[in-house]
Design a protein around this motif. Structure first.
Motif, short mmCIF file in Angstrom:
data_model
loop_
_atom_site.label_atom_id
_atom_site.label_comp_id
_atom_site.label_asym_id
_atom_site.label_seq_id
_atom_site.Cartn_x
_atom_site.Cartn_y
_atom_site.Cartn_z
N ASP A 451 0.84 -1.19 0.00
CA ASP A 451 0.00 0.00 0.00
C ASP A 451 0.88 1.25 0.00
N ASP A 452 0.34 2.37 -0.43
CA ASP A 452 1.04 3.67 -0.43
C ASP A 452 2.42 3.55 -1.06
N GLU A 508 -4.12 4.78 -6.77
CA GLU A 508 -5.04 5.28 -5.75
C GLU A 508 -5.29 6.77 -5.94
#
Ligand code: C2E
Ligand code: CA
Ligand code: CA
Length: 555
Positions: A451-452, A508
């Motif tokens: 993630d990120d 995202e």
């Protein structure tokens, strides 16, 4: 002549009296002949201290001063001269005496003067008590201890004294003890004591509280004095250790209890440590309120967690397949809505859950709830996918590997329906450990996503060393991508690199049509962002994306 005889008669009767009083006590009674400047003690004080051979007419004041610890002499001299000048009748001093072995000990010296017919101070009788302060001093540093600190603070408040309370804490003292041994630790404590005694005026008290903490009561002193003192102490200590400090200003008319004043100074010290140590921080009411709010929020979350994660709930944000824009699944996002505090943002409460490891039980509830939810929605959309965030603290938990598999099993979902999102900012450097964990899950079809992606320090090394299935490129690279050729090229390369390693890419934070158009040509696999949909409650998600249509390409 007559006066002289009277004087020696008086002395004799006083000596008889103090000798009598002295029986059966550990204290030393004394009589001070003020004009003649001689002190007589009952009892053998010279056995304890380095006084010259006792003579009949007692010791000089200078003899007495010589056995007093240097830092405390000035205060003692001041009080005695006030008495000798007749400006004061009561003497009440606390000071340190150096004994024969060179140890310092706190004594309390109390007495009262007697005036002659002309109102001139003639005698002072009193006693030196060794035991009065024994439980109020610290054997290692010779400073007053925490009990005495509280007692003195109470007195200050009763007398409406204004000033700063300065708390100091040696940084990483535990590590100093472990690394260099306790003897060295003790040396550091003594060194701090010595430096404080050099720079703090003798009329101000210094205390050693628990462990590595010291307190200085700077009566009547303003912020600049506190700052200056701290800088001097820091400078003198620089070859030995670093030290943090917190200061609280107590106004003269304060209605606070002394426990609270200590707490305020402690909050400032804690903040100095949190902000990187080796600094001085003054108390701030706003910050203190925030801290209190944090403690309350944590208490509440702990209580709610125990009640089956009451007041926690999940929102779901659609994950969009980039090929045809259909909703391929959802990311489950944790929310907290307490009856007392109302809604708290996840960026506020999740780090707290993580710091206290409460995220472990709460995270388990998230897994269980989101997996069940996904199972239910699969009845309508058979290949519906669920992404669930998992924290570093959870990954480090014993038995997490089987726990996840058990929950998956209970939900009846195939592993392929689940992606676990692991944040890149986590310290995943222990690749072997994590790969072992991920491999076990992958055997059951579970996907692992970073993630990120791009926000940590070792993004590329993750790609190389961790066995992952997907990266979720952080929003910061996506925002305004149409206007940043640098970010565009960077994303292009990252996506190519990931694809060449058969790693899927999710972008995202897609918020605008322009961003979407720019991204489309880079061919990521999955898209997520407010442009398509914001996270929403279960009911809204079900209605909008599960039962109505799961194609939002018309948007
Ligand atoms: P995240 O995992 O990166 O989750 C995506 C976050 O981006 C969500 O924030 C989502 O609301 C937000 N977002 C999605 N699209 C857009 C967009 O187009 N623009 C903007 N500005 N934001 C967008 P949220 O819900 O506030 O969550 C924040 C973080 O909290 C999450 O970031 C995740 O790290 C953490 N978190 C949330 N739920 C959980 C959980 O169940 N467990 C754990 N360990 N962490 C969670
Ligand atoms: Ca996430
Ligand atoms: Ca993210």
């Amino acid at each position: 002549m007559e006066q002289k005889e009277q004087c020696s008669r008086d002395l004799e009767s006083y000596l008889d009296l103090i000798q009598f009083l002295n029986e059966g006590t550990d204290d030393y009674f004394f009589v001070w002949n003020i004009p003649e400047n001689r002190i007589n003690f009952a009892g053998e004080i010279q056995q304890k201290c380095l006084l010259p051979q006792k003579e009949n007419d007692g010791y000089t004041l200078q003899d007495f001063e010589d056995i007093i610890y240097a830092r405390d002499r000035e205060a003692m001299r001041e009080q005695l001269s006030l008495i000798a000048e007749g400006q004061r009748e009561i003497c009440n001093i606390e000071c340190r005496i150096v004994d024969k072995d060179g140890h310092t000990e706190w004594i309390s010296c109390r007495g009262k003067s007697r005036l002659d017919e002309d109102g001139i101070p003639r005698w002072m009788m009193g006693r030196i008590s060794w035991n009065a302060l024994i439980r109020k001093s610290d054997a290692l540093t010779g400073l007053f201890n925490g009990d005495k600190f509280m007692e003195d603070m109470q007195q200050c408040l009763e007398h409406n004294c204004a000033g700063h309370l300065l708390l100091l804490g040696i940084d990483n003292f535990k590590h100093i003890n472990i690394k260099y041994g306790r003897t060295f630790g003790n040396h550091v404590l003594r060194k701090v004591t010595q430096i404080l005694e050099t720079h703090v005026e003798p009329s101000m008290n210094i205390y050693r509280l628990d462990g590595d903490r010291f307190a200085v009561a700077l009566q009547g002193q303003g912020e600049d004095v506190v700052r200056e003192l701290y800088e001097k102490v820091k400078e003198d200590l620089k070859d030995c250790c670093t030290i943090s400090a917190g200061a609280f200003f107590c106004p003269g008319n304060s209605s606070e209890e002394c426990g609270m004043i200590y707490q305020y100074a402690e909050a400032a010290l804690d903040r100095a440590k949190e902000e990187g140590k080796n600094r001085l921080v003054f108390f701030s009411p706003d910050h203190y309120k925030k801290r209190l709010d944090t403690i309350r929020l944590l208490d509440e979350m702990r209580k709610d967690m125990k009640a089956g994660c009451e007041n926690f709930y999940l929102q779901y944000q659609p994950l969009i397949d980039c090929r045809d824009f259909h909703v391929r699944g959802a990311e489950a996002l944790l929310r907290y809505d307490s009856p007392i505090n109302g809604k708290t943002g996840p960026t506020e409460f999740i780090p707290l859950l993580e710091q206290t490891k409460l995220i472990c039980p709460v995270g388990e509830w998230v897994l269980e709830t989101a997996l069940k939810q996904c199972r239910e929605w699969q009845k309508k959309i058979p290949d519906f996918h669920i992404n669930i965030n998992i924290s570093y603290a959870q990954l480090r938990e014993d038995g997490i590997s089987s726990r996840v598999l058990d929950l998956l099993n209970e939900s009846g979902l195939p592993g392929e329906a689940l992606t676990l999102e692991v944040t890149e900012s986590m310290q995943l450097q222990d690749y072997q450990h994590f790969n072992k964990l991920f491999r076990r899950w992958k055997e059951y079809g579970i996907n692992i996503a970073i993630d990120d992606f791009g926000t940590g320090y070792s993004s590329l090394s993750y790609l190389k060393s961790l066995e992952i299935d997907e990266i979720k490129i952080d929003r910061s690279f996506v925002t305004n991508i149409q206007n940043s050729s640098y970010n565009y090229r960077l994303l292009n390369n990252v996506i190519e690199l990931a694809h060449s390693a058969r790693i899927k890419v999710c972008c995202e934070g897609v918020e605008t049509e322009e961003e979407l158009l720019a991204l489309e040509s880079l061919k990521p696999d999955v898209l997520q962002g407010f442009f398509f949909a914001r996270p929403c409650d279960r009911e809204a998600f079900r209605e909008n994306y599960v039962y109505k249509t799961h194609d939002i390409s018309q948007k």
